[in-house]
Write a protein that holds these residues in place. Structure first.
Motif, mmCIF file in Angstrom:
data_model
loop_
_atom_site.group_PDB
_atom_site.id
_atom_site.type_symbol
_atom_site.label_atom_id
_atom_site.label_comp_id
_atom_site.label_asym_id
_atom_site.label_seq_id
_atom_site.Cartn_x
_atom_site.Cartn_y
_atom_site.Cartn_z
ATOM 1 N N PRO A 1 41.946 -24.105 17.662
ATOM 2 C CA PRO A 1 42.522 -23.164 16.703
ATOM 3 C C PRO A 1 43.774 -22.440 17.200
ATOM 4 C CG PRO A 1 40.147 -22.826 16.967
ATOM 5 C CD PRO A 1 40.598 -23.713 18.074
ATOM 6 N N VAL A 2 44.005 -22.429 18.528
ATOM 7 C CA VAL A 2 45.107 -21.625 19.077
ATOM 8 C C VAL A 2 46.134 -22.457 19.835
ATOM 9 C CG1 VAL A 2 43.670 -19.548 19.244
ATOM 10 C CG2 VAL A 2 43.740 -21.148 21.163
ATOM 11 N N PHE A 3 45.905 -23.746 19.972
ATOM 12 C CA PHE A 3 46.760 -24.566 20.836
ATOM 13 C C PHE A 3 48.210 -24.545 20.370
ATOM 14 C CE2 PHE A 3 48.716 -28.460 22.349
ATOM 15 C CZ PHE A 3 48.332 -28.486 23.675
ATOM 16 N N GLN B 1 50.067 -21.297 20.903
ATOM 17 C CA GLN B 1 50.353 -20.932 22.296
ATOM 18 C C GLN B 1 51.295 -21.908 22.987
ATOM 19 O OE1 GLN B 1 49.095 -18.100 23.958
ATOM 20 N NE2 GLN B 1 48.511 -17.544 21.871
ATOM 21 N N ALA B 2 51.530 -23.070 22.388
ATOM 22 C CA ALA B 2 52.300 -24.130 23.057
ATOM 23 C C ALA B 2 53.722 -23.690 23.371
ATOM 24 C CB ALA B 2 52.316 -25.386 22.184
ATOM 25 N N HIS B 3 54.299 -22.817 22.557
ATOM 26 C CA HIS B 3 55.697 -22.423 22.754
ATOM 27 C C HIS B 3 55.900 -21.636 24.048
ATOM 28 C CE1 HIS B 3 54.005 -18.711 21.056
ATOM 29 N NE2 HIS B 3 54.999 -18.084 21.649
ATOM 30 N N LEU C 1 31.453 -21.572 16.075
ATOM 31 C CA LEU C 1 31.569 -20.507 17.069
ATOM 32 C C LEU C 1 32.983 -20.427 17.635
ATOM 33 C CD1 LEU C 1 29.982 -18.352 18.666
ATOM 34 C CD2 LEU C 1 29.452 -20.128 20.366
ATOM 35 N N SER C 2 33.611 -21.590 17.824
ATOM 36 C CA SER C 2 34.970 -21.598 18.377
ATOM 37 C C SER C 2 35.962 -20.932 17.439
ATOM 38 C CB SER C 2 35.410 -23.036 18.665
ATOM 39 O OG SER C 2 35.614 -23.768 17.471
ATOM 40 N N LEU C 3 35.751 -21.075 16.121
ATOM 41 C CA LEU C 3 36.647 -20.442 15.156
ATOM 42 C C LEU C 3 36.591 -18.917 15.261
ATOM 43 C CD1 LEU C 3 35.914 -22.659 12.010
ATOM 44 C CD2 LEU C 3 37.958 -22.712 13.446
ATOM 45 N N VAL C 4 35.434 -18.407 15.690
ATOM 46 C CA VAL C 4 35.278 -16.963 15.851
ATOM 47 C C VAL C 4 35.787 -16.507 17.217
ATOM 48 C CG1 VAL C 4 33.609 -15.067 15.866
ATOM 49 C CG2 VAL C 4 33.275 -17.000 14.315
ATOM 50 N N LEU C 5 35.437 -17.241 18.288
ATOM 51 C CA LEU C 5 35.718 -16.798 19.651
ATOM 52 C C LEU C 5 37.170 -16.988 20.082
ATOM 53 C CD1 LEU C 5 32.558 -17.969 21.652
ATOM 54 C CD2 LEU C 5 33.140 -15.670 20.859
ATOM 55 N N ALA C 6 37.787 -18.115 19.677
ATOM 56 C CA ALA C 6 39.119 -18.450 20.184
ATOM 57 C C ALA C 6 40.136 -17.328 19.942
ATOM 58 C CB ALA C 6 39.594 -19.764 19.589
ATOM 59 N N PRO C 7 40.262 -16.796 18.711
ATOM 60 C CA PRO C 7 41.248 -15.722 18.504
ATOM 61 C C PRO C 7 40.944 -14.464 19.317
ATOM 62 C CG PRO C 7 40.543 -16.668 16.405
ATOM 63 C CD PRO C 7 39.595 -17.174 17.448
#
Length: 388
Positions: free
Chosen positions: A28-30, A33-35, A146-152
């Motif tokens: 969800p965040v890759f 954050q890549a920039h 769970l990843s959709l909640v935790l990643a941000p």
């Protein structure tokens, strides 16, 4: 289930869960954050870093599966998890996008799905295997939600590098589970493990299931190029969309758990298998009908219908492969199956991008429904697996 079957199912599901949570946390965040990396302004490198994991998975599923037939499941699983740990650590250290690509490629080279599923099939009876496979499918679905909640929440604290380091820790815990929790595997029958791949590729019934997993995951990736926008049009910002995904996933798992195993015991496995394909078709058509004036409640309900079909297939398909393949061929058969799954993910992204560019979301949902109907037509004649 016997105590050994419960222990096996829980341990192997936890290995899947730990590994998949590590992977899903990044997704969800890759791109956002890549920039921050040198080379992160190159869309090709960013896309390559995202997609190369699936490519190396596709290339190595069959070799890892066949190796597990010859060398044993546990050694191959441990080797794959070790590669995943090394790749995660390289990605955590990566000073540039090029090194991030290398780390992601090494993560994907730990292609253990076939070996894990084969070990689960080795240690469970036919009559409870779908339930065991369902536990793995449920663990994957829960880790995605769970990843959709935790990643941000985690990215501001530890950054993308910290997420990759966390994936390494989770995979290392998985190695400990394999060593000390998973029951001993049956002895390897080296003399019987020749010609397995040729026989697997010549089996029409297995090929039907392999085509099914290709279509299932191609549609999954393609439709997700339109569903987030549909939710936004319905009034839900992207950061809040987990509030729809999570209830839809949980409700689908409760419905699937209450119906699938009971109907299978009653001898209706084929009806469940084909019915779950039909549910995904209905979901695609429902999304299309909601394109003009999307309703949040309608999209949420359609996502629940989709997840019921998807999660049922995630549980049923590996079980079918394990029933159709001889024990000495299970690693090879599940290797081919997982290769087609990875290729489906790749094709879904490529096809979805082309379709949405040409016809928009309308095209995505129509093409997805058409692919599912084609799969249903090919799956309908299946008999041998459903009789077992």
């Amino acid at each position: 289930m016997t105590p050994t079957e419960r222990r096996t199912s829980g341990a192997l599901a936890s290995i899947y869960a730990l590994r998949m949570l590590g992977l899903f946390l990044v997704l969800p965040v890759f791109v956002l954050q890549a920039h921050t990396y040198p080379g992160g302004d190159d869309p090709f490198l960013v896309g390559l870093a995202m997609g190369i994991y699936g490519l190396t998975q596709a290339l190595l599923q069959v070799p890892f599966g066949m190796a597990s037939d010859r060398l044993g499941r546990k050694p191959v699983i441990q080797a794959g998890l070790a590669l995943f740990v090394v790749g995660s650590l390289i990605a955590a250290w990566a000073p540039s996008m090029v090194w991030l690509v290398i780390g992601r490629a090494l993560q994907g080279s730990g292609a253990i799905s076939a070996a894990v599923t084969a070990l689960l099939a080795d240690l469970t009876r036919d009559e409870v295997r779908t339930k065991s496979m369902a536990l793995v499918g449920i663990s994957i679905a829960l880790m995605f939600a769970l990843s959709l909640v935790l990643a941000p929440l985690l990215v501001p604290l530890i950054g993308l590098a910290g997420l990759f380091a966390l994936t390494a820790v989770l995979a290392a815990i998985g190695m400990a589970v394999v060593a000390w929790v998973v029951p001993p595997e049956p002895p390897v029958q080296h003399a019987q493990n020749r010609g397995g791949l040729r026989e697997v590729l010549a089996d029409v019934e297995l090929l039907r299931v392999d085509l099914g997993v290709f279509v299932l995951h191609a549609v999954q990736i393609a439709m997700w190029m339109s569903v987030p926008a549909l939710l936004q049009e319905a009034g839900l910002a992207s950061a809040e969309q987990w509030k729809v995904y999570l209830p839809a996933v949980l409700a689908s798992l409760l419905i699937m758990g209450g119906l699938l195993f009971r109907l299978e015991r009653m001898g209706y496995f084929k009806q469940v298998y084909l019915g779950s394909i039909a549910l995904i078709v209905l979901a695609q058509l429902g999304f299309w009908l909601n394109l003009q004036t999307p309703s949040l409640w309608a999209v949420g309900a359609l996502l629940c219908v989709y997840f019921i079909g998807f999660n049922t297939q995630e549980a049923s398909q590996p079980s079918l492969v394990s029933r159709l393949a001889e024990p000495r061929q299970r690693g090879a058969a599940l290797g081919v199956y997982n290769t087609l799954m990875s290729l489906g993910i790749f094709a879904g992204g490529s096809l979805g991008g082309l379709v949405i560019k040409t016809w928009g979301s309308t095209g995505i949902f129509f093409v997805s429904a058409g692919l599912m109907l084609l799969w249903m037509a090919l799956a309908w004649p299946m008999k041998s697996a459903f009789r077992r």
